[in-house]
Design a protein around this motif. Sequence first.
Motif, mmCIF file in Angstrom:
data_model
loop_
_atom_site.group_PDB
_atom_site.id
_atom_site.type_symbol
_atom_site.label_atom_id
_atom_site.label_comp_id
_atom_site.label_asym_id
_atom_site.label_seq_id
_atom_site.Cartn_x
_atom_site.Cartn_y
_atom_site.Cartn_z
ATOM 1 N N HIS A 1 32.349 -0.505 -36.457
ATOM 2 C CA HIS A 1 33.326 -0.220 -37.507
ATOM 3 C C HIS A 1 33.145 -1.183 -38.675
ATOM 4 C CE1 HIS A 1 35.612 2.313 -34.712
ATOM 5 N NE2 HIS A 1 35.575 1.323 -33.839
ATOM 6 N N ASP A 2 33.783 -0.843 -39.761
ATOM 7 C CA ASP A 2 33.942 -1.747 -40.886
ATOM 8 C C ASP A 2 35.193 -2.583 -40.605
ATOM 9 O OD1 ASP A 2 34.727 -2.969 -43.297
ATOM 10 O OD2 ASP A 2 33.950 -1.329 -44.519
ATOM 11 N N PHE A 3 35.004 -3.887 -40.335
ATOM 12 C CA PHE A 3 36.113 -4.766 -39.971
ATOM 13 C C PHE A 3 36.599 -5.599 -41.163
ATOM 14 C CE2 PHE A 3 34.450 -3.828 -35.743
ATOM 15 C CZ PHE A 3 35.617 -3.711 -34.989
ATOM 16 N N SER A 4 36.550 -5.022 -42.358
ATOM 17 C CA SER A 4 36.984 -5.742 -43.550
ATOM 18 C C SER A 4 38.417 -6.255 -43.425
ATOM 19 C CB SER A 4 36.869 -4.848 -44.783
ATOM 20 O OG SER A 4 35.516 -4.583 -45.093
ATOM 21 N N GLN B 1 37.218 -15.809 -47.523
ATOM 22 C CA GLN B 1 36.057 -16.651 -47.808
ATOM 23 C C GLN B 1 34.848 -16.321 -46.931
ATOM 24 O OE1 GLN B 1 38.932 -17.507 -46.413
ATOM 25 N NE2 GLN B 1 38.845 -19.424 -45.270
ATOM 26 N N CYS B 2 34.924 -15.235 -46.177
ATOM 27 C CA CYS B 2 33.813 -14.845 -45.298
ATOM 28 C C CYS B 2 32.551 -14.585 -46.113
ATOM 29 C CB CYS B 2 34.200 -13.599 -44.511
ATOM 30 S SG CYS B 2 32.923 -13.027 -43.362
ATOM 31 N N GLN B 3 31.420 -15.139 -45.651
ATOM 32 C CA GLN B 3 30.167 -15.015 -46.376
ATOM 33 C C GLN B 3 29.209 -13.993 -45.762
ATOM 34 O OE1 GLN B 3 28.544 -18.968 -46.632
ATOM 35 N NE2 GLN B 3 30.273 -19.769 -47.791
ATOM 36 N N ALA B 4 29.656 -13.270 -44.740
ATOM 37 C CA ALA B 4 28.792 -12.273 -44.109
ATOM 38 C C ALA B 4 28.398 -11.188 -45.109
ATOM 39 C CB ALA B 4 29.489 -11.650 -42.912
ATOM 40 N N LYS B 5 27.155 -10.753 -45.035
ATOM 41 C CA LYS B 5 26.663 -9.745 -45.973
ATOM 42 C C LYS B 5 27.317 -8.391 -45.739
ATOM 43 C CE LYS B 5 22.125 -11.907 -46.653
ATOM 44 N NZ LYS B 5 20.654 -11.746 -46.513
ATOM 45 N N SER B 6 27.643 -8.080 -44.487
ATOM 46 C CA SER B 6 28.225 -6.775 -44.168
ATOM 47 C C SER B 6 29.432 -6.950 -43.256
ATOM 48 C CB SER B 6 27.194 -5.884 -43.477
ATOM 49 O OG SER B 6 27.802 -4.691 -42.980
ATOM 50 N N PRO B 7 30.511 -6.175 -43.486
ATOM 51 C CA PRO B 7 31.672 -6.224 -42.597
ATOM 52 C C PRO B 7 31.531 -5.324 -41.379
ATOM 53 C CG PRO B 7 32.141 -4.746 -44.390
ATOM 54 C CD PRO B 7 30.753 -5.293 -44.653
ATOM 55 N N ILE B 8 30.419 -4.639 -41.266
ATOM 56 C CA ILE B 8 30.221 -3.696 -40.161
ATOM 57 C C ILE B 8 29.692 -4.453 -38.937
ATOM 58 C CG2 ILE B 8 28.988 -1.640 -39.368
ATOM 59 C CD1 ILE B 8 28.952 -0.704 -42.286
ATOM 60 N N ASP C 1 39.733 -11.147 -24.469
ATOM 61 C CA ASP C 1 38.307 -11.385 -24.244
ATOM 62 C C ASP C 1 37.527 -10.384 -25.084
ATOM 63 O OD1 ASP C 1 35.629 -11.302 -23.106
ATOM 64 O OD2 ASP C 1 36.432 -12.308 -21.344
ATOM 65 N N VAL C 2 36.717 -10.865 -26.020
ATOM 66 C CA VAL C 2 36.055 -9.965 -26.965
ATOM 67 C C VAL C 2 34.576 -10.324 -27.085
ATOM 68 C CG1 VAL C 2 36.868 -11.392 -28.895
ATOM 69 C CG2 VAL C 2 36.098 -9.064 -29.328
ATOM 70 N N ARG C 3 33.743 -9.304 -27.027
ATOM 71 C CA ARG C 3 32.287 -9.466 -27.127
ATOM 72 C C ARG C 3 31.772 -8.516 -28.210
ATOM 73 N NH1 ARG C 3 27.946 -6.629 -24.721
ATOM 74 N NH2 ARG C 3 26.045 -7.865 -24.414
ATOM 75 N N ALA C 4 30.881 -9.029 -29.076
ATOM 76 C CA ALA C 4 30.337 -8.228 -30.167
ATOM 77 C C ALA C 4 28.938 -8.712 -30.505
ATOM 78 C CB ALA C 4 31.227 -8.318 -31.401
ATOM 79 N N ASN C 5 28.238 -7.917 -31.307
ATOM 80 C CA ASN C 5 26.916 -8.366 -31.737
ATOM 81 C C ASN C 5 27.024 -9.564 -32.659
ATOM 82 O OD1 ASN C 5 28.032 -6.774 -33.870
ATOM 83 N ND2 ASN C 5 25.989 -6.264 -34.628
ATOM 84 N N ALA C 6 28.103 -9.644 -33.447
ATOM 85 C CA ALA C 6 28.369 -10.772 -34.345
ATOM 86 C C ALA C 6 29.814 -10.655 -34.794
ATOM 87 C CB ALA C 6 27.417 -10.769 -35.533
ATOM 88 N N PHE C 7 30.325 -11.754 -35.373
ATOM 89 C CA PHE C 7 31.715 -11.780 -35.804
ATOM 90 C C PHE C 7 31.823 -12.234 -37.253
ATOM 91 C CE2 PHE C 7 32.017 -12.005 -31.231
ATOM 92 C CZ PHE C 7 33.141 -11.255 -30.936
ATOM 93 N N LEU C 8 32.855 -11.735 -37.913
ATOM 94 C CA LEU C 8 33.194 -12.179 -39.258
ATOM 95 C C LEU C 8 34.061 -13.428 -39.181
ATOM 96 C CD1 LEU C 8 34.139 -8.644 -40.566
ATOM 97 C CD2 LEU C 8 32.018 -9.869 -41.089
ATOM 98 N N HIS C 9 34.177 -14.137 -40.295
ATOM 99 C CA HIS C 9 35.013 -15.340 -40.355
ATOM 100 C C HIS C 9 36.471 -14.976 -40.064
ATOM 101 C CE1 HIS C 9 36.245 -19.142 -42.830
ATOM 102 N NE2 HIS C 9 36.318 -19.334 -41.527
ATOM 103 N N HIS C 10 37.073 -15.655 -39.080
ATOM 104 C CA HIS C 10 38.451 -15.449 -38.644
ATOM 105 C C HIS C 10 38.665 -14.107 -37.954
ATOM 106 C CE1 HIS C 10 40.492 -18.572 -41.543
ATOM 107 N NE2 HIS C 10 39.717 -19.131 -40.614
ATOM 108 N N MET C 11 37.618 -13.372 -37.614
ATOM 109 C CA MET C 11 37.789 -12.032 -37.074
ATOM 110 C C MET C 11 38.567 -12.041 -35.759
ATOM 111 S SD MET C 11 34.782 -9.260 -36.341
ATOM 112 C CE MET C 11 34.994 -7.851 -35.257
#
Length: 284
Positions: free
Chosen positions: A167-170, A176-183, A201-211
């Motif tokens: 998903h788009d987790f915008s 201040q998140c510096q990730a190139k994509s919110p997806i 308990d959460v697992r993802a390929n990557a996380f956004l700042h404060h996600m």
Amino acid sequence: MDIYESAVDEVAAAGYSRIALGVEYKGSRYKGWQRQADGVRSVQETLEKALSRVAASPVSVLCAGRTDAGVHACGQVVHFDTQAVRPERAWVMGANAELPHDISVTWARPMPADFHARFKAVARRYRYVIYNDPIRPAHLGEEVTWNHRPLDVARMAEAAAPLLGTHDFSAFRASQCQAKSPIKQLHHLRVTRHGQMIVIDVRANAFLHHMVRNLAGVLMAIGSGDKPVSWAREVLEGRERRQGGVTAHPYGLYLVSVEYPQAYALPDRYIGPHFLTGFADLPS
């Protein structure tokens, strides 16, 4: 990306060995993982000073995930390049002898030159721990988030279901998140109760700042009855951070695992934090 995570660090230079470490720490006394320009205390700088003493030469480390001030880690992974030759045990025991009580190196492994703690990671896993009781805890005050209102775990788990997948987790990222994509791809998002403790308990390929903290804030609002179960989906689909409520406190958040391709053969450790390891009903 900062100067310590530039392209020149993606492969170890000739004559240098690349070493990976497992690291755990209590983040309460630190202004986050990343070394600070103003000299305030950070986990990175503290670890680098200890490793530099072991190596008898300057050491700079790169991590799998930069944690915020007050956030903890049980399964942080870092790497560094060095010309110093030390046994794995010497890196572990030597660093721990130089580190303060709230940072520990748990393992060390020599790695191929192309290993990178951040860029080779394929998944990351966090746990957010809530102490749910009318009375604030005298113990673990900086290791859990206290919520005095009764939280309905079934409602929280139901609300979490639509967030799974890509998903788009915008709406869940800091301004201040510096990730190139919110997806991002959420592999699992489990909410379970264990006595007075609730674990997200959460697992993802990557996380956004404060996600993760923003996810926890939304789920606690739903669990308390302030918001309907459908609100989590509405926040996600709205894609605006201002619709997502408060950012949950950092103290309950732990980076518990970072996963890499099996070819790197990094050590397996139990999923923390330590005070949860005796809970037989906690999903692994």
